[in-house]
Design a protein around this motif. Structure first.
Motif, PDB file in Angstrom:
ATOM      1  N   ALA A   9       0.844  -1.190   0.000  1.00 45.64           N
ATOM      2  CA  ALA A   9       0.000   0.000   0.000  1.00 45.64           C
ATOM      3  C   ALA A   9       0.880   1.240   0.000  1.00 45.64           C
ATOM      4  O   ALA A   9       2.020   1.210   0.474  1.00 45.64           O
ATOM      5  CB  ALA A   9      -0.923   0.011   1.216  1.00 45.64           C
ATOM      6  N   ILE A  10       0.328   2.311  -0.551  1.00 46.08           N
ATOM      7  CA  ILE A  10       1.019   3.586  -0.619  1.00 46.08           C
ATOM      8  C   ILE A  10      -0.034   4.686  -0.620  1.00 46.08           C
ATOM      9  O   ILE A  10      -1.158   4.469  -1.078  1.00 46.08           O
ATOM     10  CB  ILE A  10       1.916   3.664  -1.880  1.00 46.08           C
ATOM     11  N   THR A  11       0.333   5.838  -0.108  1.00 47.73           N
ATOM     12  CA  THR A  11      -0.578   6.978  -0.139  1.00 47.73           C
ATOM     13  C   THR A  11      -0.058   8.026  -1.115  1.00 47.73           C
ATOM     14  O   THR A  11       1.124   8.056  -1.445  1.00 47.73           O
ATOM     15  CB  THR A  11      -0.728   7.616   1.251  1.00 47.73           C
ATOM     16  N   VAL A  12      -0.981   8.865  -1.565  1.00 41.73           N
ATOM     17  CA  VAL A  12      -0.632  10.014  -2.412  1.00 41.73           C
ATOM     18  C   VAL A  12      -1.159  11.268  -1.727  1.00 41.73           C
ATOM     19  O   VAL A  12      -2.092  11.209  -0.928  1.00 41.73           O
ATOM     20  CB  VAL A  12      -1.215   9.885  -3.836  1.00 41.73           C
ATOM     21  N   SER A  13      -0.543  12.400  -2.052  1.00 40.24           N
ATOM     22  CA  SER A  13      -0.971  13.646  -1.411  1.00 40.24           C
ATOM     23  C   SER A  13      -2.145  14.306  -2.119  1.00 40.24           C
ATOM     24  O   SER A  13      -2.874  15.092  -1.511  1.00 40.24           O
ATOM     25  CB  SER A  13       0.205  14.621  -1.314  1.00 40.24           C
ATOM     26  N   LYS A  14      -2.333  13.967  -3.411  1.00 46.44           N
ATOM     27  CA  LYS A  14      -3.406  14.599  -4.191  1.00 46.44           C
ATOM     28  C   LYS A  14      -4.080  13.588  -5.103  1.00 46.44           C
ATOM     29  O   LYS A  14      -3.466  12.635  -5.555  1.00 46.44           O
ATOM     30  CB  LYS A  14      -2.835  15.715  -5.067  1.00 46.44           C
ATOM     31  N   ASN A  15      -5.324  13.852  -5.420  1.00 50.15           N
ATOM     32  CA  ASN A  15      -6.084  13.050  -6.367  1.00 50.15           C
ATOM     33  C   ASN A  15      -5.775  13.552  -7.781  1.00 50.15           C
ATOM     34  O   ASN A  15      -6.598  14.211  -8.409  1.00 50.15           O
ATOM     35  CB  ASN A  15      -7.580  13.150  -6.065  1.00 50.15           C
ATOM     36  N   SER A 102       6.551 -17.043   5.216  1.00 52.17           N
ATOM     37  CA  SER A 102       7.419 -16.195   6.044  1.00 52.17           C
ATOM     38  C   SER A 102       8.501 -15.479   5.237  1.00 52.17           C
ATOM     39  O   SER A 102       9.117 -14.535   5.738  1.00 52.17           O
ATOM     40  CB  SER A 102       8.069 -17.029   7.148  1.00 52.17           C
ATOM     41  N   GLU A 103       8.739 -15.912   4.007  1.00 51.33           N
ATOM     42  CA  GLU A 103       9.763 -15.295   3.163  1.00 51.33           C
ATOM     43  C   GLU A 103       9.204 -14.171   2.277  1.00 51.33           C
ATOM     44  O   GLU A 103       9.969 -13.434   1.659  1.00 51.33           O
ATOM     45  CB  GLU A 103      10.416 -16.350   2.267  1.00 51.33           C
ATOM     46  N   ILE A 104       7.895 -14.049   2.233  1.00 52.03           N
ATOM     47  CA  ILE A 104       7.261 -13.001   1.422  1.00 52.03           C
ATOM     48  C   ILE A 104       7.466 -11.658   2.111  1.00 52.03           C
ATOM     49  O   ILE A 104       7.304 -11.535   3.324  1.00 52.03           O
ATOM     50  CB  ILE A 104       5.751 -13.289   1.246  1.00 52.03           C
ATOM     51  N   ARG A 105       7.807 -10.642   1.333  1.00 52.55           N
ATOM     52  CA  ARG A 105       8.029  -9.289   1.852  1.00 52.55           C
ATOM     53  C   ARG A 105       6.921  -8.366   1.354  1.00 52.55           C
ATOM     54  O   ARG A 105       6.838  -8.071   0.166  1.00 52.55           O
ATOM     55  CB  ARG A 105       9.397  -8.749   1.416  1.00 52.55           C
ATOM     56  N   HIS A 106       6.079  -7.939   2.275  1.00 56.68           N
ATOM     57  CA  HIS A 106       5.011  -7.003   1.966  1.00 56.68           C
ATOM     58  C   HIS A 106       5.580  -5.589   2.023  1.00 56.68           C
ATOM     59  O   HIS A 106       6.527  -5.328   2.764  1.00 56.68           O
ATOM     60  CB  HIS A 106       3.850  -7.189   2.943  1.00 56.68           C
ATOM     61  N   VAL A 107       5.008  -4.674   1.240  1.00 59.59           N
ATOM     62  CA  VAL A 107       5.588  -3.340   1.099  1.00 59.59           C
ATOM     63  C   VAL A 107       4.538  -2.276   1.440  1.00 59.59           C
ATOM     64  O   VAL A 107       3.503  -2.195   0.786  1.00 59.59           O
ATOM     65  CB  VAL A 107       6.107  -3.125  -0.344  1.00 59.59           C
ATOM     66  N   TYR A 108       4.839  -1.483   2.452  1.00 56.26           N
ATOM     67  CA  TYR A 108       3.964  -0.382   2.867  1.00 56.26           C
ATOM     68  C   TYR A 108       4.791   0.895   2.862  1.00 56.26           C
ATOM     69  O   TYR A 108       5.790   0.987   3.567  1.00 56.26           O
ATOM     70  CB  TYR A 108       3.379  -0.651   4.260  1.00 56.26           C
ATOM     71  N   LEU A 109       4.376   1.863   2.036  1.00 53.14           N
ATOM     72  CA  LEU A 109       5.149   3.077   1.826  1.00 53.14           C
ATOM     73  C   LEU A 109       4.361   4.324   2.214  1.00 53.14           C
ATOM     74  O   LEU A 109       3.134   4.321   2.200  1.00 53.14           O
ATOM     75  CB  LEU A 109       5.567   3.173   0.356  1.00 53.14           C
ATOM     76  N   ARG A 110       5.119   5.378   2.505  1.00 50.05           N
ATOM     77  CA  ARG A 110       4.546   6.683   2.856  1.00 50.05           C
ATOM     78  C   ARG A 110       3.563   6.533   4.010  1.00 50.05           C
ATOM     79  O   ARG A 110       3.833   5.819   4.967  1.00 50.05           O
ATOM     80  CB  ARG A 110       3.922   7.349   1.637  1.00 50.05           C
ATOM     81  N   GLY A 111       2.419   7.188   3.920  1.00 48.58           N
ATOM     82  CA  GLY A 111       1.435   7.138   5.002  1.00 48.58           C
ATOM     83  C   GLY A 111       0.839   5.767   5.231  1.00 48.58           C
ATOM     84  O   GLY A 111       0.293   5.486   6.292  1.00 48.58           O
ATOM     85  N   ALA A 112       0.960   4.891   4.251  1.00 55.73           N
ATOM     86  CA  ALA A 112       0.405   3.538   4.379  1.00 55.73           C
ATOM     87  C   ALA A 112       1.192   2.677   5.368  1.00 55.73           C
ATOM     88  O   ALA A 112       0.715   1.614   5.761  1.00 55.73           O
ATOM     89  CB  ALA A 112       0.358   2.845   3.017  1.00 55.73           C
ATOM     90  N   GLN A 113       2.337   3.139   5.800  1.00 56.07           N
ATOM     91  CA  GLN A 113       3.079   2.398   6.827  1.00 56.07           C
ATOM     92  C   GLN A 113       2.246   2.259   8.097  1.00 56.07           C
ATOM     93  O   GLN A 113       2.415   1.303   8.843  1.00 56.07           O
ATOM     94  CB  GLN A 113       4.402   3.096   7.121  1.00 56.07           C
ATOM     95  N   ALA A 114       1.330   3.196   8.318  1.00 59.10           N
ATOM     96  CA  ALA A 114       0.466   3.144   9.499  1.00 59.10           C
ATOM     97  C   ALA A 114      -0.476   1.938   9.473  1.00 59.10           C
ATOM     98  O   ALA A 114      -0.939   1.497  10.525  1.00 59.10           O
ATOM     99  CB  ALA A 114      -0.351   4.430   9.597  1.00 59.10           C
TER     100      ALA A 114
END
Length: 123
Positions: A9-15, A102-114
């Motif tokens: 997941a990742i967030t954006v600042s604008k639509n 257990s070896e899979i790496r999920h990715v959470y970036l920007r505000g989605a880290q929450a």
């Protein structure tokens, strides 16, 4: 070989179209790099967005990536829960792999880290 789901997941600042497309590519590239996957390993990708992102389909960005032209993609709206994270793009990449869960790496970036601080990528 098993089918595994890789979340991100990742967030954006604008639509705005370009911001949505660039963030989608950034997120997918992070998933690709962290899990050493190639398009031929992918069964499909589910993409969701929050209802405040309606300027473009995030799948447009994925479709333009080399090798991803034939990967099945599906876009949908995220469940609109009151107080949930805004302007968020989520991916569920279904991949054929020999890796253990257990070896899979999920990715959470920007505000989605929450969303998953226990799994958040350090960016």
């Amino acid at each position: 070989m098993s089918v595994r789901g890789i979340r991100g997941a990742i967030t954006v600042s604008k639509n705005e179209e370009q911001e949505i497309l660039q963030a989608t590519i950034e997120l997918l590239n992070g998933i690709i790099q962290d899990n050493q996957i190639i398009p031929d390993d992918i069964g499909c990708v589910f993409v969701t967005v929050t209802n405040d992102l309606d300027d473009t389909f995030p799948a447009v960005a994925i479709r333009q990536m080399p090798g991803w032209e034939l990967v099945p993609l599906m876009c949908a709206l995220e469940v609109p829960v009151k107080g949930s994270l805004e302007r968020c793009i989520r991916l569920m990449v279904m991949v054929n792999t020999d890796k253990k869960q257990s070896e899979i790496r999920h990715v959470y970036l920007r505000g989605a880290q929450a969303l998953r601080p226990d799994l958040a990528s350090k960016v």
